[in-house]
Design a protein around this motif. Structure first.
Motif, PDB file in Angstrom:
ATOM      1  N   LEU A   1       0.856  -1.199   0.000  1.00  0.00           N
ATOM      2  CA  LEU A   1       0.000   0.000   0.000  1.00  0.00           C
ATOM      3  C   LEU A   1       0.886   1.241   0.000  1.00  0.00           C
ATOM      4  O   LEU A   1       1.978   1.197   0.522  1.00  0.00           O
TER       5      LEU A   1
ATOM      6  N   TYR B   1       2.334   3.995  -9.298  1.00  0.00           N
ATOM      7  CA  TYR B   1       1.966   2.640  -8.892  1.00  0.00           C
ATOM      8  C   TYR B   1       2.439   1.641  -9.948  1.00  0.00           C
ATOM      9  O   TYR B   1       2.423   1.933 -11.152  1.00  0.00           O
TER      10      TYR B   1
ATOM     11  N   CYS C   1      -5.136  -1.436 -10.273  1.00  0.00           N
ATOM     12  CA  CYS C   1      -5.497  -1.668  -8.867  1.00  0.00           C
ATOM     13  C   CYS C   1      -5.626  -0.341  -8.132  1.00  0.00           C
ATOM     14  O   CYS C   1      -6.514  -0.149  -7.311  1.00  0.00           O
TER      15      CYS C   1
ATOM     16  N   ARG D   1      -9.206   1.006  -6.324  1.00  0.00           N
ATOM     17  CA  ARG D   1      -9.309   1.235  -4.883  1.00  0.00           C
ATOM     18  C   ARG D   1      -9.041   2.703  -4.509  1.00  0.00           C
ATOM     19  O   ARG D   1      -8.805   3.014  -3.350  1.00  0.00           O
TER      20      ARG D   1
ATOM     21  N   LEU E   1      -6.531   4.687  -4.946  1.00  0.00           N
ATOM     22  CA  LEU E   1      -5.230   4.891  -4.301  1.00  0.00           C
ATOM     23  C   LEU E   1      -4.366   5.805  -5.153  1.00  0.00           C
ATOM     24  O   LEU E   1      -3.199   5.529  -5.424  1.00  0.00           O
TER      25      LEU E   1
ATOM     26  N   GLU F   1       1.890   1.612  -3.380  1.00  0.00           N
ATOM     27  CA  GLU F   1       1.661   0.176  -3.371  1.00  0.00           C
ATOM     28  C   GLU F   1       0.497  -0.175  -2.445  1.00  0.00           C
ATOM     29  O   GLU F   1      -0.035   0.683  -1.739  1.00  0.00           O
ATOM     30  N   TYR F   2       0.111  -1.459  -2.445  1.00  0.00           N
ATOM     31  CA  TYR F   2      -0.923  -1.992  -1.571  1.00  0.00           C
ATOM     32  C   TYR F   2      -0.417  -3.314  -1.012  1.00  0.00           C
ATOM     33  O   TYR F   2       0.522  -3.917  -1.526  1.00  0.00           O
TER      34      TYR F   2
ATOM     35  N   LEU G   1      -2.913  -0.061   3.780  1.00  0.00           N
ATOM     36  CA  LEU G   1      -4.186  -0.672   3.434  1.00  0.00           C
ATOM     37  C   LEU G   1      -3.936  -2.136   3.070  1.00  0.00           C
ATOM     38  O   LEU G   1      -3.147  -2.443   2.187  1.00  0.00           O
TER      39      LEU G   1
ATOM     40  N   VAL H   1      -5.469  -5.519   1.529  1.00  0.00           N
ATOM     41  CA  VAL H   1      -6.548  -5.908   0.614  1.00  0.00           C
ATOM     42  C   VAL H   1      -6.475  -7.402   0.318  1.00  0.00           C
ATOM     43  O   VAL H   1      -5.452  -8.061   0.551  1.00  0.00           O
TER      44      VAL H   1
ATOM     45  N   CYS I   1      -6.463  -6.795 -10.088  1.00  0.00           N
ATOM     46  CA  CYS I   1      -5.715  -6.327  -8.922  1.00  0.00           C
ATOM     47  C   CYS I   1      -5.135  -7.547  -8.229  1.00  0.00           C
ATOM     48  O   CYS I   1      -5.770  -8.188  -7.393  1.00  0.00           O
TER      49      CYS I   1
END
Length: 788
Positions: free
Chosen positions: A9, A94, A99, A103, A105, A182-183, A292, A294, A372
Motif C-alpha cells: 500500500l 503505482y 489496482c 481502490r 489509491l 503500493e498496496y 491498506l 486488501v 488487482c
C-alpha cells in the motif's frame, strides 16, 4: 527468476510540517533540515506532503504554510517561518495502475521549501530544539484508532544545539527518498526499504511508536509540546498497529518495514527515526504511516526476465558519460510494466524496454492487466557510469598562512586519476586522493581502465580563510583593576580561546577571563575552521587601595544650631546623607535623629567607591514632667516618678537626704521626716540638660475639727480635715445615733462630708466617725457635732 510477493500500500507519511491543509484525506509527508554550508546557521527546510488526488485537499492545497521552532528544555517558542510551494503536484507512481484506480489509491506529492537563518548563539541549549506542526482530520476509514476523523496529527523533528562548547555544531537531518505507491495483500509477506540516509554519515536508529494527536482542536495551530498520543482501539498498540503473523515491525538498523497481514483494513502507525553521532543522540524525526490491507485474487504471478540489450548473460554494465544502454524484458501483452531505479518507480517507464542514461540498480515489476493481483519482480541489472560518482570530498582547511586539505575523488573501481589545479596537471598526482597546502580550483580527470571512458570530477575551490583577528578588551573599558575588585577581559575574533598571563596559560577556552591581579595578557582565538590568531598583548595595572576617612561630627542639642563643615580625606570625594548639601551639614534640615553621613572616594571613575561613615547626632533637649509639690506624712516611704523626654541617661537629685539613690531617674524616698525641696538635673548622651524642682510637705497627722456648720454661708460648710492630703489611702466613715453609716469616703477623702445624705440635709446633732489613715496606724474614732 526472482518472484516478488511484496506488493505494498502507499504508506502515508505524516510528519512535522506546517502546511494549512483543508482536506480530510491528507496522506502525510516529511520534513528535512539541511545545512547549506555557506554561513553558520543557514538552513534549507524542505517539507514533502502527500495527499489524495482529486480531493478537496489536492484541489485547494495552500501554496505556503508556517512552521514553528521550540526549545526542548522549557518548550519556549524560538521562532516561526513560512515555507512556499516549489513546483506543481507530482503523481505517486503505482506498479499496477488498474489496482490503484479500482481502490482510489491515487496520490500526489507537493514540495515546500524555505531558507532560514538561525543565530547559533541563540541556539546553544544542550537539550536541543524541535520543529512541530499540528493539523486535523485523518481518514475516517482507519481501523485501529478511535474516532479517526476527529483525530489530528502532530508532526515532529528534533535537531541539536547549533553552538556546543563554544564551537559551531554542523548537522543535517536524515533524508528520505521518493516513495512508491503500493498496496498489501493479506497473508503474503510484506517488506519495504523504508530507511533514509544521513548527509553527515550519522547512525540512524528506527523504532515503532504511537502516532501523536493534535494538541487542542484549532486547525493548524502552532503550540509547544508535550503532545498527546492517538487513542488506540482495543488490541492495538505501537508494537501491534497492524494484526499480522508476524505483526508490523521496523528493522532498527536499516528501517525496512515487514509484516504478514492477517486482517483487512486501513491501519495507522508511526516510526521514530533517531540520529546518533559518536553514540550520542543528536536528532529525531517522527513519521506517521498508514497501510491498506486488501484481498488479492489468486492469479498466476508474472515472472519477468530482463537483460541488457545484446548482452544476455551480463547483469552489470558500464556506460560513458552521455551514452546510454537499453534494458529489455519479456514481452507479454497481458502484463503491466513498471521499471524501478534504486527501488523507486520511474515515472512513465511502463514499457517492456527502458533506455538508461543514469547509473543505478534497475528492476522491473509486472502485474496482470485489468486484475488487482500480486506482482512479479525481476532480477536486478546494474548500470555504472564513470562520472556518476566522480565527486570530490574535502577534509581539512587552508588557514591564512597554515593548514592543509585532503581531496578525495569518490569514483567507481577500475579508474585512473590525474589531478589538476587551476587547469594545470599536477605531476605524480595519479591516485584518488590529493594532499595539498595550496589554494586553487581542483578537479580530477578520470579514465575507466576497461571501457576507456573519460570524465572529469566536479570542481572544488580551495581558498585561504581570512586571518583570525584576535582582540582583548576589558569589560570596564579601562585597563586597570579597581582596589579589592576584579576585571573581566573579553576576547573576540574566534569561537574558542586560549588565555595567557605573563606567558603562562590561564583560564579555560571561553571568551571571557576574569583577573584580580595585574599582568600582561594575550589570547589565541580559534575560528570554526580550526585556524588560530593571537591578539596583541594587553597590559593590566592595579590601582592601590584607598584609605578614606571622615572627621568626627559633634553632636548638637536640638535642630536650632548653625551648619558646620564636613571634612573628609583624601580630597575629591562626595558627602551624602540627610541634611547634607555639598560639604555642609544642617541640623535644622536634618531635624532630630541619628543621621548616617558618608564620604565616598573612587580610585578611578569606573571603580566602586570606598566609603567612610559617621553618625551626626541632632539630639533632642530633655524635658522633665514633675509636679511642683506634694504632701505626705512623716515616716512615709514612696517613689518619685518623673516623666522624661529627650532620652536622658544621667540623673542627679540634690540634696540626697532620704533618697535611696540620688543618681536614679525614679529614686525612692525612705522614711521622710521633714519638709524638703529637691532639685533634679538630667542630661542625655549628647550632653543636652534640663532641670526641675519639687517641694515635699510632711505632716505628722490629721487635725480633726469636732464641729462644722453646713448652712450655706460659705464658712465651715463641709467638714475639712487639714493634713489628710498627706494620707492618700485615708478613709472616713460617719454614723448616725443608731449606728447606721450615713457617709463613707473614697480613698484620700476627695469629697468632704457636707452634712447631707442622698441630697437631703441631715438633722443637727452628734454623729460618730472613724478615720483610717494608713494600715500601720490605728483607727481614730470620735464624735462630730453638726450645727446649722
Amino acid at each position: 527468476m526472482r518472484i516478488s510477493t511484496f506488493p505494498f500500500l502507499l504508506w502515508l507519511l505524516l510528519l512535522s510540517l506546517s502546511i494549512p491543509a483543508l482536506a480530510t484525506h491528507q496522506v502525510g509527508g516529511q520534513i528535512e533540515m539541511r545545512y547549506i554550508g555557506d554561513v553558520q546557521g543557514h538552513y534549507q527546510i524542505t517539507v514533502t506532503q502527500y495527499i489524495e488526488d482529486g480531493t478537496r485537499g489536492a484541489a485547494t492545497q495552500a501554496t505556503s504554510g508556517m512552521l514553528g521552532i521550540f526549545r526542548k528544555s522549557d518548550n519556549r517558542q524560538m521562532t516561526t517561518f513560512v515555507v512556499t510551494q516549489t513546483g506543481s503536484k507530482q503523481p505517486v507512481v503505482y506498479a499496477n495502475e488498474f489496482c490503484a484506480a479500482q481502490r482510489n489509491l491515487r496520490f500526489v506529492v507537493i514540495t515546500y521549501q524555505a531558507t532560514i537563518q538561525l543565530a547559533p548563539g541563540s541556539y546553544n541549549d544542550p537539550q536541543g530544539y524541535y520543529i512541530s506542526y499540528q493539523t486535523r482530520n485523518r481518514n475516517a476509514g482507519i481501523n485501529n484508532i478511535s474516532n479517526p476523523d476527529q483525530t489530528g496529527f502532530t508532526f515532529y523533528l528534533e535537531f541539536p544545539a547549533l553552538q556546543q562548547n563554544g564551537l559551531y555544531f554542523t548537522n543535517s537531518s536524515p533524508h528520505f527518498g521518493t516513495i512508491n505507491g503500493e498496496y498489501v495483500c493479506i497473508g503474503d509477506p510484506f517488506k519495504f526499504p523504508f530507511g533514509g540516509t544521513d548527509p553527515d554519515g550519522d547512525e540512524l536508529r528506527y523504532s515503532m511508536v504511537t502516532p501523536l494527536n493534535q494538541k487542542g482542536t484549532n486547525q493548524n495551530a502552532i503550540s509547544a509540546g508535550p503532545y498527546p498520543d492517538v487513542s488506540w482501539l482495543s488490541g492495538f498498540s505501537a508494537s501491534n498497529a497492524m494484526p499480522g503473523s508476524p505483526t508490523l515491525s521496523v528493522n532498527a538498523k536499516t528501517g525496512q518495514l515487514t509484516v504478514t497481514a492477517t486482517q483487512l483494513g486501513l491501519f495507522v502507525f508511526a516510526v521514530k527515526v533517531e540520529e546518533y553521532r559518536g553514540g550520542v543522540k543528536i536528532g529525531e524525526v517522527r513519521r506517521d504511516f498508514q497501510l491498506l490491507v486488501v484481498e488479492c485474487p489468486p492469479q498466476t504471478t508474472p515472472e519477468p526476465t530482463v537483460q541488457i540489450m545484446d548482452r544476455p548473460k551480463v547483469t552489470t554494465t558500464t556506460i560513458c558519460t552521455g551514452e546510454s544502454t537499453v534494458l529489455v524484458a519479456t514481452v507479454n501483452l497481458d502484463w503491466n510494466y513498471q521499471w524501478r531505479r534504486d527501488g523507486t518507480n520511474i515515472v512513465g517507464a511502463t514499457n517492456a524496454t527502458l533506455t538508461v542514461r543514469d547509473e543505478g540498480q534497475y528492476t522491473l515489476l509486472v502485474s496482470q492487466k485489468a486484475v488487482c493481483s500480486k506482482s512479479g519482480d525481476s532480477d536486478t541489472l546494474t548500470v555504472k557510469q564513470i562520472s556518476a560518482k566522480a565527486k570530490i570530498s574535502t577534509l581539512g582547511h587552508l588557514c591564512a598562512t597554515t593548514g592543509f586539505a585532503i581531496l578525495t575523488a569518490v569514483g567507481d573501481t577500475g579508474l585512473a586519476y590525474q589531478w589538476y589545479r587551476d587547469n594545470q596537471a599536477l605531476p605524480g598526482q595519479t591516485t584518488d586522493t590529493l594532499f595539498t597546502t595550496e589554494p586553487g580550483r581542483y578537479f580530477a580527470a578520470l579514465t575507466q581502465k576497461t571501457v576507456g571512458c573519460k570524465a572529469s570530477s566536479d570542481t572544488t575551490s580551495l581558498e585561504r580563510s581570512a586571518a583570525v583577528q584576535a582582540l582583548i578588551k576589558s569589560a570596564s573599558g579601562q585597563n586597570r583593576i579597581c582596589p579589592n575588585d576584579s576585571l573581566a577581559l573579553n576576547a573576540s575574533g574566534g569561537e574558542a580561546y586560549k588565555w595567557q598571563k605573563d606567558g603562562t596559560k590561564v583560564g579555560g577556552n571561553g571568551s571571557q577571563y576574569t583577573t584580580r591581579t595585574a599582568g600582561i595578557f594575550s589570547v589565541t582565538a580559534t575560528d570554526s575552521y580550526g585556524c588560530d590568531g593571537t591578539s596583541p598583548a594587553l597590559t593590566i595595572t592595579q590601582l592601590a587601595p584607598l584609605l578614606v576617612t571622615l572627621d568626627s561630627i559633634p553632636g548638637v542639642c536640638g535642630p536650632d544650631n548653625p551648619v558646620y563643615t564636613l571634612v573628609g580625606s583624601p580630597p575629591g570625594g562626595e558627602f551624602a546623607g540627610v541634611g547634607v548639601t555639598g560639604n555642609q551639614f544642617s541640623p535644622k534640615s536634618a531635624d532630630i535623629g541619628d543621621h548616617k553621613l558618608t564620604y565616598t572616594v573612587k580610585a578611578a571613575p569606573e571603580c566602586a567607591g570606598t566609603v567612610a561613615t559617621r553618625v551626626a547626632v541632632v539630639a533632642p533637649i530633655p524635658t522633665i514632667k514633675l509636679i511642683d509639690s506634694l504632701t505626705t506624712y512623716k515616716g512615709n516611704t514612696f517613689t518619685l516618678d518623673p516623666v522624661y523626654t529627650g532620652n536622658p541617661n544621667q540623673f542627679q537629685w540634690t540634696p540626697a537626704t532620704y533618697l535611696d539613690n540620688p543618681s536614679l531617674g525614679n529614686p525612692s524616698i525612705m522614711s521622710i521626716d521633714n519638709d524638703i525641696t529637691y532639685m533634679l538635673e538630667v542630661k542625655n548622651s549628647t550632653g543636652c540638660a534640663a532641670k526641675d524642682t519639687i517641694h515635699i510637705t510632711v505632716y505628722n497627722g490629721v487635725w480633726i475639727p469636732d464641729a462644722f456648720s453646713p448652712n450655706g454661708d460659705g464658712l465651715n460648710d463641709v467638714w475639712d480635715l487639714p493634713g489628710i492630703e498627706a494620707f492618700p489611702d485615708a478613709e472616713v466613715t460617719i454614723f448616725n445615733r443608731w449606728g447606721e453609716v450615713i457617709y463613707s469616703s473614697a480613698k484620700g477623702y476627695p469629697n468632704p462630708f457636707d452634712g447631707t445624705l442622698n441630697g437631703a440635709s441631715l438633722p443637727v446633732g452628734v454623729y460618730a466617725y472613724t478615720l483610717r489613715t494608713t494600715a500601720s496606724r490605728p483607727v481614730r474614732k470620735g464624735r462630730l457635732v453638726l450645727v446649722r
